[in-house]
Motif scaffolding. Structure first.
Motif, short mmCIF file in Angstrom:
data_model
loop_
_atom_site.label_atom_id
_atom_site.label_comp_id
_atom_site.label_asym_id
_atom_site.label_seq_id
_atom_site.Cartn_x
_atom_site.Cartn_y
_atom_site.Cartn_z
N TYR A 265 39.37 33.75 38.68
CA TYR A 265 38.24 32.95 39.17
C TYR A 265 37.03 33.10 38.23
O TYR A 265 36.37 32.10 37.88
CB TYR A 265 37.88 33.38 40.58
N LYS A 266 36.74 34.32 37.81
CA LYS A 266 35.61 34.56 36.91
C LYS A 266 35.78 33.81 35.59
O LYS A 266 34.83 33.29 35.02
CB LYS A 266 35.46 36.06 36.63
N ARG A 269 35.48 29.69 36.40
CA ARG A 269 34.33 29.07 37.05
C ARG A 269 33.34 28.52 36.02
O ARG A 269 33.24 29.01 34.90
CB ARG A 269 33.62 30.07 37.96
N ASN A 270 32.63 27.46 36.45
CA ASN A 270 31.64 26.78 35.60
C ASN A 270 32.24 26.25 34.31
O ASN A 270 31.57 26.15 33.29
CB ASN A 270 30.47 27.73 35.27
N GLN A 271 33.52 25.91 34.38
CA GLN A 271 34.21 25.38 33.20
C GLN A 271 34.91 24.08 33.55
O GLN A 271 35.73 24.04 34.45
CB GLN A 271 35.25 26.38 32.68
N LEU A 276 36.13 24.65 42.02
CA LEU A 276 36.88 25.90 42.04
C LEU A 276 36.46 26.75 43.22
O LEU A 276 35.26 26.93 43.48
CB LEU A 276 36.64 26.67 40.73
N LYS A 277 37.44 27.27 43.95
CA LYS A 277 37.14 28.22 45.01
C LYS A 277 38.26 29.26 45.10
O LYS A 277 39.35 29.06 44.54
CB LYS A 277 36.93 27.53 46.36
#
Length: 287
Positions: A265-266, A269-271, A276-277
């Motif tokens: 997730y890290k 994310r923001n990609q 995304l969850k």
């Protein structure tokens, strides 16, 4: 004027979405008779109208009525009226579960099986779904997450993410998640369950994370998984997929799977153009 048509599968959250749009300042109308549709839009679009944001709920009640509504929308577009279509969707399995819990009959089941009604509705709606501006699959969405998505699109006017990616940790002993599209087994890594002091912790605790990620195989696995997922996502978007569930499993779903799901997730994310969850299905099992 911003005009949004809210339609989709019965039981997918159309009325919830309408309520959220109403809270966001939209003038909402649900189940407007089809013969009044064009006249309604003409009236609210008049220059002296004080209404500048409208959401219209459109339900399936019969093949004929919905086809008439679809044609009415096409006529409006030909006449120069601009509108957006929000299509609410959910998997058949989730819809069946919701109908079972609510003890309601599907509007198209005709007193028969709910599943038959769902399949019939899906067939009726397949054309308008392909022409929708936004498709939100609520199969794995919490009400809070749905509101965030509605606000992001219709309040903050951010870019629409057509694909929602869910990273799901689980334990194989509790069964593979039925909605998982991709499943990865991380039981090849040493199990923190057998390490003194870690048994009653989870992959959300730093000592467990340090133990799992201390093995070079964990980092190598994550690098390969991230590379594959980054390759797959744009291709899924191109093919029109709206929901992607990535299952990461270990024995009990508390330690290794939670740790690696968090790490993936890290990294994701923001990609890119996708939502995304993360969800840990079995994290508290037996704790």
């Amino acid at each position: 004027m911003r005009f949004v048509v809210v339609t989709g599968m019965s039981g997918s959250g159309k009325r919830t979405a309408l309520k959220m749009l109403e809270d966001a300042g939209f003038y909402c109308v649900d189940n407007l008779p089809v013969p009044l549709l064009e006249k309604f839009v003409e009236l609210i679009a008049m220059p002296n109208s004080e209404i500048n944001k409208v959401a219209l709920g459109l339900d399936v009640r019969s093949d004929q009525l919905f086809e008439e509504a679809r044609l009415a929308l096409e006529n409006l577009k030909k006449s120069g009226y601009m509108f957006e279509i929000l299509f609410m969707d959910a998997s058949n399995q989730v819809l069946l579960k919701r109908y079972k819990e609510s003890r309601r009959m599907h509007p198209l089941s005709m007193g028969g099986r709910v599943e038959d009604g769902i399949n019939r509705e899906k067939d009726i709606l397949k054309t308008i779904k392909t022409k929708s501006d936004y498709v939100i699959d609520t199969s794995n969405l919490l009400t809070r997450e749905l509101k965030e998505e509605i606000d992001r699109i219709f309040v903050m006017n951010e870019e629409y993410n057509s694909l929602m990616v869910t990273i799901l940790s689980f334990g194989f002993k509790n069964g593979i998640p039925a909605d998982a599209d991709l499943v990865f087994d991380v039981r090849f890594l040493p199990n923190p369950y057998y390490v003194e002091g870690l048994k009653h912790m989870t992959g959300n605790d730093s000592p467990v994370q340090d133990f799992v990620m201390g093995f070079p195989e964990a980092g190598e696995f994550l690098a390969k998984l991230e590379d594959m997922v980054r390759f797959l996502i744009p291709n899924y978007v191109k093919e029109g997929k709206y929901q992607l569930v990535i299952g990461i499993g270990c024995t009990g779903g508390k330690h290794r799977s939670v740790t690696l799901a968090n790490e993936l997730y890290k990294r994701l994310r923001n990609q890119g153009n996708y939502g995304l969850k993360i969800y840990h299905r079995d994290e508290r099992q037996g704790v």
